[in-house]
Write a protein that holds these residues in place. Structure first.
Motif, PDB file in Angstrom:
ATOM      1  N   THR A 195       0.803  -1.237   0.000  1.00  0.00           N
ATOM      2  CA  THR A 195       0.000   0.000   0.000  1.00  0.00           C
ATOM      3  C   THR A 195       0.827   1.274   0.000  1.00  0.00           C
ATOM      4  OG1 THR A 195      -0.159   0.036   2.414  1.00  0.00           O
ATOM      5  CG2 THR A 195      -1.879  -1.160   1.221  1.00  0.00           C
ATOM      6  N   THR A 196       2.154   1.167   0.224  1.00  0.00           N
ATOM      7  CA  THR A 196       2.963   2.377   0.438  1.00  0.00           C
ATOM      8  C   THR A 196       4.048   2.564  -0.618  1.00  0.00           C
ATOM      9  OG1 THR A 196       4.347   1.109   1.980  1.00  0.00           O
ATOM     10  CG2 THR A 196       2.563   2.424   2.920  1.00  0.00           C
ATOM     11  N   LEU A 197       3.789   2.123  -1.837  1.00  0.00           N
ATOM     12  CA  LEU A 197       4.798   2.200  -2.896  1.00  0.00           C
ATOM     13  C   LEU A 197       4.730   3.525  -3.649  1.00  0.00           C
ATOM     14  CD1 LEU A 197       4.427  -1.377  -4.453  1.00  0.00           C
ATOM     15  CD2 LEU A 197       6.069  -0.613  -2.716  1.00  0.00           C
ATOM     16  N   ALA A 198       5.810   3.806  -4.414  1.00  0.00           N
ATOM     17  CA  ALA A 198       5.813   4.957  -5.310  1.00  0.00           C
ATOM     18  C   ALA A 198       4.853   4.663  -6.459  1.00  0.00           C
ATOM     19  CB  ALA A 198       7.221   5.210  -5.844  1.00  0.00           C
ATOM     20  N   VAL A 199       3.949   5.588  -6.719  1.00  0.00           N
ATOM     21  CA  VAL A 199       2.906   5.358  -7.717  1.00  0.00           C
ATOM     22  C   VAL A 199       3.492   5.124  -9.096  1.00  0.00           C
ATOM     23  CG1 VAL A 199       0.908   6.374  -8.874  1.00  0.00           C
ATOM     24  CG2 VAL A 199       1.200   6.681  -6.405  1.00  0.00           C
ATOM     25  N   ASP A 200       4.428   5.976  -9.538  1.00  0.00           N
ATOM     26  CA  ASP A 200       4.950   5.856 -10.899  1.00  0.00           C
ATOM     27  C   ASP A 200       5.755   4.576 -11.101  1.00  0.00           C
ATOM     28  OD1 ASP A 200       6.960   6.716  -9.215  1.00  0.00           O
ATOM     29  OD2 ASP A 200       7.790   8.204 -10.606  1.00  0.00           O
ATOM     30  N   GLU A 201       6.567   4.200 -10.104  1.00  0.00           N
ATOM     31  CA  GLU A 201       7.357   2.979 -10.224  1.00  0.00           C
ATOM     32  C   GLU A 201       6.464   1.738 -10.238  1.00  0.00           C
ATOM     33  OE1 GLU A 201      10.293   2.937  -7.179  1.00  0.00           O
ATOM     34  OE2 GLU A 201      11.342   4.703  -7.941  1.00  0.00           O
ATOM     35  N   THR A 202       5.407   1.795  -9.452  1.00  0.00           N
ATOM     36  CA  THR A 202       4.477   0.661  -9.425  1.00  0.00           C
ATOM     37  C   THR A 202       3.766   0.512 -10.760  1.00  0.00           C
ATOM     38  OG1 THR A 202       4.143   0.986  -7.049  1.00  0.00           O
ATOM     39  CG2 THR A 202       2.515  -0.352  -8.204  1.00  0.00           C
ATOM     40  N   GLN A 203       3.392   1.628 -11.355  1.00  0.00           N
ATOM     41  CA  GLN A 203       2.751   1.580 -12.667  1.00  0.00           C
ATOM     42  C   GLN A 203       3.678   0.976 -13.707  1.00  0.00           C
ATOM     43  OE1 GLN A 203       1.644   5.716 -13.112  1.00  0.00           O
ATOM     44  NE2 GLN A 203      -0.378   5.402 -12.181  1.00  0.00           N
ATOM     45  N   ALA A 204       4.973   1.289 -13.603  1.00  0.00           N
ATOM     46  CA  ALA A 204       5.949   0.726 -14.535  1.00  0.00           C
ATOM     47  C   ALA A 204       6.081  -0.781 -14.343  1.00  0.00           C
ATOM     48  CB  ALA A 204       7.304   1.402 -14.341  1.00  0.00           C
ATOM     49  N   THR A 205       6.032  -1.220 -13.087  1.00  0.00           N
ATOM     50  CA  THR A 205       6.125  -2.657 -12.801  1.00  0.00           C
ATOM     51  C   THR A 205       4.893  -3.385 -13.314  1.00  0.00           C
ATOM     52  OG1 THR A 205       7.440  -2.183 -10.822  1.00  0.00           O
ATOM     53  CG2 THR A 205       6.462  -4.379 -10.989  1.00  0.00           C
ATOM     54  N   ILE A 206       3.728  -2.795 -13.125  1.00  0.00           N
ATOM     55  CA  ILE A 206       2.486  -3.403 -13.618  1.00  0.00           C
ATOM     56  C   ILE A 206       2.507  -3.478 -15.149  1.00  0.00           C
ATOM     57  CG2 ILE A 206      -0.009  -3.075 -13.835  1.00  0.00           C
ATOM     58  CD1 ILE A 206       0.047  -1.882 -10.989  1.00  0.00           C
ATOM     59  N   ALA A 207       3.007  -2.423 -15.792  1.00  0.00           N
ATOM     60  CA  ALA A 207       3.093  -2.430 -17.259  1.00  0.00           C
ATOM     61  C   ALA A 207       4.011  -3.545 -17.745  1.00  0.00           C
ATOM     62  CB  ALA A 207       3.587  -1.073 -17.752  1.00  0.00           C
ATOM     63  N   ALA A 208       5.145  -3.733 -17.070  1.00  0.00           N
ATOM     64  CA  ALA A 208       6.074  -4.798 -17.446  1.00  0.00           C
ATOM     65  C   ALA A 208       5.438  -6.168 -17.238  1.00  0.00           C
ATOM     66  CB  ALA A 208       7.355  -4.679 -16.621  1.00  0.00           C
TER      67      ALA A 208
END
Length: 340
Positions: A195-208
């Motif tokens: 729940t406490t991750l960086a939003v942009d980095e998480t979006q990049a991980t989900i995209a990958a």
């Protein structure tokens, strides 16, 4: 600036320190990010421990044990410990039959089972938004899906969520971790996030993840909590105009660390500080404008103390930048409410 120091041996050290601070005195502007500091889940967890400490006062009162840090902030922990809370790492440190509080970060079913075996009275202070992720893990596992849990291995929240379905779950920390991921059935892949991750980095991980497993699906709503997202957006609103960013929070506070990383990624010097005493004068030498925020587990009083410390260095103009207003409230557990 002259300072009288009785001990001749200390005069050079004290003199150097005074001169260092004297060089950063002058007018300064603080851009105060809002929202900042406590979120609803943190307030609820602290309220649980405080209420139990109040209830257990006097003859016959029980000690209040807390597994792990109730929230990740040294000032909060010190304050509650000073009132009598006993913090332990594992349940084996808690005498059988005692009262124990589970922290805001949640625990695995294995920990709950151990508490039952030890006949412990449990009061669960898990943040409801973390509980949501646990429920998703159970639901996805029951459907036969492989669960990709995006988060920081070893973090208490990740350990708790992983424990809901350890045979079906794999933890990844970044988009790079996805490249070598092998799963039993590529058509049955779901993902959850800390729940406490960086939003942009998480979006990049989900995209990958979706690129590698096109049929991967996520939860119905984002797992990154509103408070983490709001504090990141608020900090972004002040970072571009700041020469320096200061974030109040402890080193083990994931959301606080993410704020510092976010500012640095934008090209602004940034530092995580426990409190105003950790500010170094060399940080302020070229900083006419300071961005200030606080992680979701950092007490609001620390912000005021930091503003007071900066005001002691010269005229201070404080400009608050409000990106959204939070009104979320989580009621305490029934075990606390019924005894109040």
């Amino acid at each position: 600036m002259a300072v009288a120091v009785p001990d001749p041996a200390l005069r050079p050290v004290v003199g150097a320190a005074v001169e260092s601070w004297a060089r950063v005195m002058g007018p300064r502007t603080v851009l105060l990010a809002s929202p900042r500091s406590f979120c609803a889940g943190v307030e609820r967890a602290i309220e649980v421990v405080e209420a139990l400490l109040d209830q257990q006062q006097g003859p016959g009162g029980r000690r209040v044990f807390v597994r792990k840090q109730i929230v990740h902030n040294t000032h909060v922990i010190a304050g509650l410990a000073g009132r009598g809370a006993v913090f332990v790492e594992e349940l084996e440190e808690v005498p059988e039959g005692s009262l124990v509080v589970f922290s805001a970060h949640g625990v695995s079913p294995q920990v709950r089972a151990e508490a039952e075996r030890r006949d412990l009275t449990v009061v669960d202070a898990t943040c409801p938004l973390v509980t949501k992720v646990h429920a998703e893990a159970r639901r996805f596992a029951e459907r036969g899906s492989s669960i990709v849990l995006i988060g920081h291995a070893g973090h208490e929240e990740v350990e708790g969520t992983y424990g809901e379905a350890p045979d079906a779950t794999v933890v990844v920390g970044s988009a790079q971790d996805v490249a070598g991921l092998e799963l039993p059935d590529p058509s049955k892949v779901t993902y959850l996030t800390q729940t406490t991750l960086a939003v942009d980095e998480t979006q990049a991980t989900i995209a990958a993840l979706k690129e590698r497993f096109p049929q991967a699906r996520g939860p119905g709503s984002e797992d990154i909590c509103y408070a983490t997202t709001n504090r990141q957006h608020a900090l972004q609103a002040v970072t571009a105009r700041a020469d320096l960013v200061l974030v109040l929070g402890s080193e083990n506070s994931s959301n606080s660390v993410r704020l510092v990383e976010l500012a640095r990624k934008a090209g602004t010097a940034a530092h995580l500080i426990e409190d105003a005493s950790r500010i170094r004068p060399d940080w302020l030498r070229e900083a006419a404008t300071v961005g200030l925020s606080a992680g979701a587990s950092a007490p609001p009083a620390l912000v005021q103390e930091t503003l007071a410390a900066l005001a002691g260095l010269g005229p201070l103009t404080v400009q608050e930048r409000i990106t959204t207003t939070e009104d979320t409230y989580f009621a305490p557990p029934a075990a606390v409410r019924k005894n109040r």
